[in-house]
Design a protein around this motif. Structure first.
Motif, PDB file in Angstrom:
ATOM      1  N   LEU A  62       0.817  -1.210   0.000  1.00 16.50           N
ATOM      2  CA  LEU A  62       0.000   0.000   0.000  1.00 16.50           C
ATOM      3  C   LEU A  62       0.852   1.261   0.000  1.00 16.50           C
ATOM      4  O   LEU A  62       0.423   2.301  -0.494  1.00 16.50           O
ATOM      5  N   ARG A  63       2.044   1.174   0.530  1.00 18.97           N
ATOM      6  CA  ARG A  63       2.958   2.330   0.500  1.00 18.97           C
ATOM      7  C   ARG A  63       3.481   2.586  -0.904  1.00 18.97           C
ATOM      8  O   ARG A  63       3.830   3.710  -1.247  1.00 18.97           O
ATOM      9  N   ASP A  64       3.542   1.541  -1.715  1.00 13.40           N
ATOM     10  CA  ASP A  64       4.025   1.672  -3.097  1.00 13.40           C
ATOM     11  C   ASP A  64       2.839   1.986  -4.007  1.00 13.40           C
ATOM     12  O   ASP A  64       2.250   1.109  -4.607  1.00 13.40           O
ATOM     13  N   ARG A  65       2.502   3.235  -4.090  1.00 12.48           N
ATOM     14  CA  ARG A  65       1.358   3.647  -4.907  1.00 12.48           C
ATOM     15  C   ARG A  65       1.684   3.631  -6.395  1.00 12.48           C
ATOM     16  O   ARG A  65       0.786   3.738  -7.224  1.00 12.48           O
ATOM     17  N   SER A  66       2.956   3.462  -6.718  1.00 14.57           N
ATOM     18  CA  SER A  66       3.345   3.456  -8.135  1.00 14.57           C
ATOM     19  C   SER A  66       2.753   2.260  -8.873  1.00 14.57           C
ATOM     20  O   SER A  66       2.443   2.363 -10.060  1.00 14.57           O
ATOM     21  N   ILE A  67       2.569   1.135  -8.193  1.00 15.00           N
ATOM     22  CA  ILE A  67       1.997  -0.027  -8.876  1.00 15.00           C
ATOM     23  C   ILE A  67       0.550   0.238  -9.279  1.00 15.00           C
ATOM     24  O   ILE A  67       0.120  -0.149 -10.360  1.00 15.00           O
ATOM     25  N   LEU A  68      -0.176   0.935  -8.416  1.00 15.66           N
ATOM     26  CA  LEU A  68      -1.557   1.288  -8.746  1.00 15.66           C
ATOM     27  C   LEU A  68      -1.589   2.341  -9.846  1.00 15.66           C
ATOM     28  O   LEU A  68      -2.362   2.217 -10.803  1.00 15.66           O
ATOM     29  N   ASP A  69      -0.751   3.358  -9.721  1.00 16.05           N
ATOM     30  CA  ASP A  69      -0.723   4.419 -10.736  1.00 16.05           C
ATOM     31  C   ASP A  69      -0.399   3.860 -12.116  1.00 16.05           C
ATOM     32  O   ASP A  69      -1.031   4.230 -13.109  1.00 16.05           O
ATOM     33  N   LYS A  70       0.567   2.959 -12.172  1.00 21.84           N
ATOM     34  CA  LYS A  70       0.953   2.352 -13.452  1.00 21.84           C
ATOM     35  C   LYS A  70      -0.211   1.557 -14.039  1.00 21.84           C
ATOM     36  O   LYS A  70      -0.496   1.642 -15.234  1.00 21.84           O
ATOM     37  N   GLU A  71      -0.873   0.781 -13.205  1.00 17.04           N
ATOM     38  CA  GLU A  71      -1.996  -0.032 -13.663  1.00 17.04           C
ATOM     39  C   GLU A  71      -3.141   0.849 -14.173  1.00 17.04           C
ATOM     40  O   GLU A  71      -3.738   0.582 -15.215  1.00 17.04           O
ATOM     41  N   LEU A  72      -3.436   1.921 -13.436  1.00 18.95           N
ATOM     42  CA  LEU A  72      -4.505   2.833 -13.862  1.00 18.95           C
ATOM     43  C   LEU A  72      -4.151   3.560 -15.161  1.00 18.95           C
ATOM     44  O   LEU A  72      -5.018   3.796 -16.002  1.00 18.95           O
ATOM     45  N   GLN A  73      -2.872   3.879 -15.338  1.00 17.22           N
ATOM     46  CA  GLN A  73      -2.439   4.497 -16.597  1.00 17.22           C
ATOM     47  C   GLN A  73      -2.638   3.541 -17.762  1.00 17.22           C
ATOM     48  O   GLN A  73      -3.086   3.945 -18.841  1.00 17.22           O
ATOM     49  N   LEU A  74      -2.305   2.279 -17.558  1.00 17.23           N
ATOM     50  CA  LEU A  74      -2.507   1.285 -18.623  1.00 17.23           C
ATOM     51  C   LEU A  74      -3.990   1.089 -18.918  1.00 17.23           C
ATOM     52  O   LEU A  74      -4.384   0.944 -20.082  1.00 17.23           O
ATOM     53  N   LYS A  77      -4.893   4.147 -20.920  1.00 14.59           N
ATOM     54  CA  LYS A  77      -4.239   4.146 -22.227  1.00 14.59           C
ATOM     55  C   LYS A  77      -4.932   3.212 -23.213  1.00 14.59           C
ATOM     56  O   LYS A  77      -5.142   3.550 -24.373  1.00 14.59           O
ATOM     57  N   TYR A  78      -5.271   2.039 -22.736  1.00 13.38           N
ATOM     58  CA  TYR A  78      -5.879   1.039 -23.618  1.00 13.38           C
ATOM     59  C   TYR A  78      -7.406   0.992 -23.497  1.00 13.38           C
ATOM     60  O   TYR A  78      -8.037   0.103 -24.051  1.00 13.38           O
ATOM     61  N   GLN A  79      -7.947   1.970 -22.784  1.00 15.78           N
ATOM     62  CA  GLN A  79      -9.395   2.118 -22.636  1.00 15.78           C
ATOM     63  C   GLN A  79     -10.064   0.809 -22.198  1.00 15.78           C
ATOM     64  O   GLN A  79     -11.032   0.344 -22.798  1.00 15.78           O
ATOM     65  N   ILE A  80      -9.514   0.248 -21.156  1.00 10.42           N
ATOM     66  CA  ILE A  80     -10.010  -1.024 -20.636  1.00 10.42           C
ATOM     67  C   ILE A  80     -11.177  -0.766 -19.686  1.00 10.42           C
ATOM     68  O   ILE A  80     -11.099   0.093 -18.810  1.00 10.42           O
ATOM     69  N   SER A  81     -12.238  -1.495 -19.882  1.00  7.01           N
ATOM     70  CA  SER A  81     -13.368  -1.457 -18.952  1.00  7.01           C
ATOM     71  C   SER A  81     -13.146  -2.550 -17.917  1.00  7.01           C
ATOM     72  O   SER A  81     -12.814  -3.679 -18.272  1.00  7.01           O
ATOM     73  N   TRP A  82     -13.342  -2.224 -16.671  1.00  9.28           N
ATOM     74  CA  TRP A  82     -13.125  -3.208 -15.625  1.00  9.28           C
ATOM     75  C   TRP A  82     -14.085  -2.950 -14.470  1.00  9.28           C
ATOM     76  O   TRP A  82     -14.644  -1.860 -14.335  1.00  9.28           O
ATOM     77  N   CYS A  83     -14.272  -3.969 -13.684  1.00 15.30           N
ATOM     78  CA  CYS A  83     -15.141  -3.846 -12.521  1.00 15.30           C
ATOM     79  C   CYS A  83     -14.564  -4.683 -11.388  1.00 15.30           C
ATOM     80  O   CYS A  83     -13.692  -5.509 -11.597  1.00 15.30           O
ATOM     81  N   VAL A  84     -15.072  -4.431 -10.224  1.00 13.94           N
ATOM     82  CA  VAL A  84     -14.695  -5.195  -9.045  1.00 13.94           C
ATOM     83  C   VAL A  84     -15.948  -5.905  -8.578  1.00 13.94           C
ATOM     84  O   VAL A  84     -16.965  -5.272  -8.287  1.00 13.94           O
ATOM     85  N   LEU A  85     -15.896  -7.206  -8.542  1.00 10.68           N
ATOM     86  CA  LEU A  85     -17.064  -7.984  -8.123  1.00 10.68           C
ATOM     87  C   LEU A  85     -17.315  -7.808  -6.636  1.00 10.68           C
ATOM     88  O   LEU A  85     -16.376  -7.826  -5.840  1.00 10.68           O
ATOM     89  N   GLY A  86     -18.541  -7.622  -6.300  1.00 11.95           N
ATOM     90  CA  GLY A  86     -18.916  -7.518  -4.907  1.00 11.95           C
ATOM     91  C   GLY A  86     -18.696  -6.157  -4.291  1.00 11.95           C
ATOM     92  O   GLY A  86     -18.849  -5.977  -3.096  1.00 11.95           O
ATOM     93  N   SER A  87     -18.305  -5.180  -5.090  1.00 13.26           N
ATOM     94  CA  SER A  87     -18.064  -3.848  -4.491  1.00 13.26           C
ATOM     95  C   SER A  87     -19.281  -2.970  -4.588  1.00 13.26           C
ATOM     96  O   SER A  87     -20.211  -3.220  -5.300  1.00 13.26           O
TER      97      SER A  87
END
Length: 87
Positions: A62-74, A77-87
């Motif tokens: 959780l301290r390494d926010r770069s992994i989340l930022d990178k994933e969100l950028q991708l 960038k690729y206009q991916i639709s995604w969801c979280v089940l149960g949220s």
């Protein structure tokens, strides 16, 4: 304020943290304010019931926010639709 699904995505990107751990964290009291876990220490997670090793991985991840930022950028960038089940 981070969206709940971004926090769940962040947890899922942490090596050694799987769906069972994420579900465990989500089901604990106070999970309605999930953003609060960014302030938790290893001891806080251990008090919730995680093992010391798992709690250490969660806190470090959780301290390494770069992994989340990178994933969100991708995702953007690729206009991916995604969801979280149960949220």
């Amino acid at each position: 304020m981070k969206k709940k699904k971004h926090i769940i995505l962040h947890l899922s990107l942490i090596t050694g943290v799987g769906p069972a751990t994420i579900k465990f964290i989500l089901e604990k009291p106070g999970s309605s304010n999930l953003e609060k876990i960014y302030t938790f220490s290893v001891v806080d997670f251990v008090h919730l019931g995680l093992s010391f090793d798992r709690a250490t991985k969660v806190v470090a991840g959780l301290r390494d926010r770069s992994i989340l930022d990178k994933e969100l950028q991708l995702i953007d960038k690729y206009q991916i639709s995604w969801c979280v089940l149960g949220s």
